[in-house]
Scaffold this motif. Sequence first.
Motif, mmCIF file in Angstrom:
data_model
loop_
_atom_site.group_PDB
_atom_site.id
_atom_site.type_symbol
_atom_site.label_atom_id
_atom_site.label_comp_id
_atom_site.label_asym_id
_atom_site.label_seq_id
_atom_site.Cartn_x
_atom_site.Cartn_y
_atom_site.Cartn_z
ATOM 1 N N ARG B 122 0.829 -1.206 0.000
ATOM 2 C CA ARG B 122 0.000 0.000 0.000
ATOM 3 C C ARG B 122 0.867 1.260 0.000
ATOM 4 O O ARG B 122 1.954 1.303 0.609
ATOM 5 N N GLN B 162 4.019 -0.451 -5.700
ATOM 6 C CA GLN B 162 3.409 0.391 -4.685
ATOM 7 C C GLN B 162 2.005 0.817 -5.103
ATOM 8 O O GLN B 162 1.822 1.349 -6.202
ATOM 9 N N GLY B 163 1.034 0.564 -4.245
ATOM 10 C CA GLY B 163 -0.319 1.060 -4.475
ATOM 11 C C GLY B 163 -0.342 2.561 -4.271
ATOM 12 O O GLY B 163 0.675 3.184 -3.973
ATOM 13 N N ALA B 164 -1.542 3.136 -4.427
ATOM 14 C CA ALA B 164 -1.558 4.598 -4.358
ATOM 15 C C ALA B 164 -2.807 5.108 -3.665
ATOM 16 O O ALA B 164 -3.355 6.139 -4.011
#
Lengths: 151, 426, 867
Positions: B122, B162-164
Amino acid sequence: MDIFEEIRALTEKYPDRRGALLPALYIAQEDAGWLSQEALERVSSALNLPQATVKGVATFYSMYKHRPMGRHLIQLCTNVACMIMGAESLVDFLKGKYGLEPGGTTGDGRFSLVIMECIGACDRAPAMLVDTDFHSDLTEGNIVEILEEYE
Amino acid sequence: MEKFLLKNIENPASASLEVYLKVGGYESLNKALQMEPADIIAEVKAAGLRGRGGAGFPTGMKWDFASRDVKFPKYLICNADEGEPGTFKDRPILEKNPHLLIEGMVISAHALKSEMGYIYLRGEYPYAKIVLEKAIEEAYATGYLGDNIAGKGVGFHLSVHQGAGAYICGEETALIDSIEGRRGQPRIKPPFPVNVGAWGMPTIVNNVETLANIPLIVSIGAEKYAAIGNPECPGPKLFSVSCCVERPGVYELPMGTTLREIIYDHAGGVRGGRELKAVIPGGISTPVLTPDGIDCPMDFVNLPKRGSMLGSGAVMVFDDTVCLVKVCWRAMRFFEHESCGKCTPCREGTGWMRDILERIEGGFGREGDIELLQDIALSITGKTFCPLGDGAAGVVLGFIKNFSDEFMYHITNKKCMVNKDSQSAG
Amino acid sequence: MIKVTIDGRDVELENPVTVLEAAKQAGIIIPTLCYFEGLTPFGGCRLCLVEVEKLPKLQTSCTLMTADGMVVRTETDQIKAARRSVLEFLLINHPLDCPFCDKAGECDLQDLVARYGPEAGRFAEGKRRHPESFDDPIIVRNMERCVLCTRCVRMCNDLQASYSISVTGRGSHSFVEPFSGGKYNCEYCGNCLTVCPVGAIMSRLHRHTYRPWFVEKEIETVCGFCGVGCSMVLQMRENSIIRAIPRAEVGFNKGLLCVRGRFGYEYVESEAQLTTPLMRVDGELKQVSWEEAITFIARRLKEIKDAFGGRAIGAIASGRCTNEDNYMLQKFIRFVIGSNNIDSSARNYYAPAETYLESIFGQGITANLISGIANSDGVLVVGGDPTAINPILGLQIRASWRSGGKVIALGAPGGLKRFVAYELMPTPYSEEIVLSAIVGRLLKGKALSGENTAVEAKLRSLRIPSDEDMEVTGISPEDIARASDDLAGMATSVVVIGPDIIQRERASKNLFLLGAIAYLINARIFLLSERPNYQGVMDMGCLPDFLPGGRPVELEMFRHKIEDALGMKAPEDRGLTLFEMINEAETGGLKALYVMGENPLFNIPDSARVKKALGNLELLVVQDIHLTETAGIADVVLPATAWPEKEGTFTNLERRVQRVRKARRGKLASYGRDDWKIIADIAERFGMTRKYHRVEDVWEEIMHVSALHAGLGYEDIADGKAVWPYSGEPLRGMEGDFSVEGLEDLPHVQDSEKPYLMIERSLYHSGTFSRRSKALLSIYPEPYLMINPVLSERLGLAEGEKARISNERGVLELKVKLNKDVPDGQVLLSNTFEGFGAMGLIGFSTGPVIGSLYIRDNTVRVEKVLV
Ligand SMILES: Cc1cc2nc3c(=O)[nH]c(=O)nc-3n(C[C@H](O)[C@H](O)[C@H](O)COP(=O)(O)O)c2cc1C
Ligand code: SF4
Ligand code: FES
């Protein structure tokens, strides 16, 4: 360094160019602090993706910013645990102390404030991220001290 | 109980390969590399490990499905999106014990014949990204990742994605869309990711904690593992305990430990010795329990019997100073914010419920609002595309079922039952 | 076999389909909103929920596949309640401005609420507000009404593959937007309008003047813009077209149209439409009666024929006119006047290319089904952008890409930019070398099949460029190797040939090379067609050397057959081509020219020369709907009916014969006449006895005379499924040997200091017609010189500034538009706007072997105009 090249290099990690879109948006955002139309155009041409597609993706995720941000981004959690532990009063406090509204930026461009959903720090609530630094167990007392470290 | 998942994390250098190796790190991998992939899968199956991401799906069974698909490449994705409010259990593994996760992933990859993996992390965990990337670098440098792992001819490549900031990307098909660079919205199932996942290829998505359990299973064997905790869903479990307790934090305890034990024996009891009012046992998406439910063992079998769920094992404790209408409103604000917008009931219903809750909380509730809320929630239940909408509805139904008097009080008296002088929703 | 039970009815299915589809087969219609046939399933709206035995939750029938033994119920109380609640949710943010919304009456949401309720909503909070967007001239977007079914986005991305809109934001803050947030800047196909179930995306053309119940009649017809021939429906009120829409059920275009087809129709309602015959009196065109005009033409033609013979008379047919019109013109010139001097602007590239390829591979070699392109695994595109010239054909190429096909384009890929595997950008005029190199590589290590000995013999003597030879092309030997190997690896491939590669000095060589590639990789060939009926023009015998049915005029056997059928005689030697007629007019050999629906003064290069040549004629007759450049210098101008004003047939580039149907009366009903009728009228004055009452009578004769159309009646054409040869005689085979220019050498490619002026073939315009369409003009309003940023920088010319382009033929001053897709060393100009046609600054000759037009002397000086 040209973000174009940096973005191109990212595609190595994925089976197709599109896979690199999320990290590419981060790179573009880091470059200017936010994602302008021009930045989105850059990303779309670096990855050869349609502009509308890039915009659709960039606006889906809340950590991509579509307005100019202050020099430092305060991401304050107000989800249940942080709320119970006093995050709301911190929001009021920041308003009083810096004139900083949620979603807003201080007049001098120093800080922007964004209200976050849970940032996974419920055991040390309330918590926030300033840029990429993590701060927890916040109080009206220590939040000023912390923020004053950021010019 | 001896700690396994959180072993050694008090050591300030626990994230380094050096320290990890000192406490026996990567021994399970060396052992697993001597094993046939099918045997590892059989072992995981026999161990009875159930996914720690929330749904509790038997991991061995998922792997079995995936290994039956003969399309290659296969992708192994670690779900480190940890977005469920109240949950912070994967974080210590990610930040302090990253090699355990890498080791678990390499073993899994060997078992699944996957050569490419991602950790979907995340965006809110920037520090974990630094730690993981460093650990991955170390693992490459020492041959625990790469084309020929530990010289055994097994190849596996791993990187962090990486999520955003999108809770829905924790849902595995939305996560796959997100890795592919799309708007993270759930996909139609079937086909399931184990057959058609990332880039159309078989894809196995497992939670951080699930994957971190793999080295333990390999090292002590299925039989011993199955003896930990509740035999129906055994193993060590991480519980994130937060809100009104003396010692909030992550606790590694056997599956099936009761809520009472967690709150009182481990987390130090309700803060300031106050009265326990309510507990959410598994993260904000799981229905709230009243104090008479706290003797329930925390596992995938017993909580559903009590009308709730284990979810991610995030225990949120509320004492008598907490306004539950407000908690319910805040939870709904979360769901509205995080609804991906794909399906009608969730997209429109969460906002509508938030509107009504906001009104009630602010002292503008109307007669009939409770019934309306229930009706909206029932109109959502079972009709959404993915479980997020169901979760949102379940939360409202749970709060109203157990604490309807508090909602009524807000509506009739136009103020809060707990903080009688406060009226605003902030 | 899968057996399922739906609402008590047993359904047997050959293949697994969705429950929705299975129900449809059983005659049960399940309500849907986000579902749209042909689009990828979405499952988001949740209206199509059904009960399935043994499954605990309601299921979306649009996504659930049937399984043997499944028992489904589609209308229980539980389901009705679920649908009502979904609709209540949708109405939360819907503005309920139905009285003001153009969609009322054909709105899915309205219809569904009428059926399932709720009668009243319980939502009492504030609705989402979002202002209507009028940023676009032809599309209006109202996001308050949007139900986020994403049909438009899926249409735009998956079928049109334009990727111009996307859902932005998340959750209840989701909006459908183009990148700019305002203006679409897209291909303006309008296919999103077709799929929007509510009034969120609508056409501005008939804003607040259109209600579905205003439609008095619907006419199914074929688009009049290009050679794809899409089916469409014209919705009429009184005498006006109020909307042109596609229908998924009719036509092979399956519910898709391009911008020209959907929005371009209103040129027919233009003020400029001719209403009365005109005759030149004292140097000026004056209004006269039909009788006067016809008598005059007949008398003059007779006089000229008597004085100079029939061969002093010629005619130009039209790719915009119907088969019947063209047939009649051909009959008149050939059999009544006694001249084979008949040709059309198909001579520019289409007709000679087809004829030449047929002489190598046999008749019908370019007759392939457009829909087949989507299933091919590779496409080679050379000579023009299919997505602009033949947009719906272009979509098939994109569809092939979507299913994994490889797209290779030689030259600027235009609308295929996103889809090509890599760039292959040869320097101007070096394509021949590149194609030779590709053929060379394909030949390497490959045994020839022996199937076509003439082709193989020529391949043996072909000069294959060395790596050094390749240098001038700007393409590396590695790129050639990659492209050739990709081509060789294709199993079901397609070669698409556009005008630009044919309008070259050595057209025969280029075509031979493309044909050879197709031969070697076993590809099907498609020839792009700029006009709706270029193929029909050829089939009808509007060629100096071919009779109707594509039979050579000089072969007695064929000629006699037709002469016998008609009881009339045709001259036995071939006539003059379009360019030869112009030459002859210049030198005085040609005395009279009859022009039907064509504008040679604008559409052939070297306009000044053409004008002079036509000015030499003793008689110039122009039959058209507008006062074109050519009509402006004519002796007599006859007003014809426009495309939606007449009945007849078009033949598209795949040889599909389709009906054009009359939707409206011409501007002044008593004046405008059908082209074929006017000509028949004149022919009667020459003693032609056959009487034609209706257009069907003309077709019947065509059926009788043309081997290709034997047995093909109007009733067979009606459903658009008739592709020739329908029945009757076989296609012509190969004609033995053929010649190729410069087989053993390579062209001399020279660097030019000055840029080449090339013709921009815009998606938004079509010849001179579209300059009368307000909608198309609103997108592309005036002439622009398209230049690339490199040149713009060099000349200090910014977007919107004025440039002067000049050469020995003339000077034009016009605005500059920057376009990074314009190849280096070129500037582009459309041939659309009055006074600004690119053809005016271009010289031409005709190729010795195939007789097509080749463009030359087209370099221009470009300067900034200082103000
Ligand atoms: C709305 C939603 C959010 C989810 N979020 C997470 C998450 O943050 N982390 C996680 O591991 N699983 C999450 N899941 C569960 C995943 O879909 C999936 O079941 C899980 O990653 C499988 O791993 P496991 O079998 O190891 O538990 C979520 C599911 C839903 C429906
Ligand atoms: S329930 Fe529907 S709108 Fe909500 S998150 Fe899932 S798919 Fe998206
Ligand atoms: S039509 Fe099935 S969910 Fe919309």
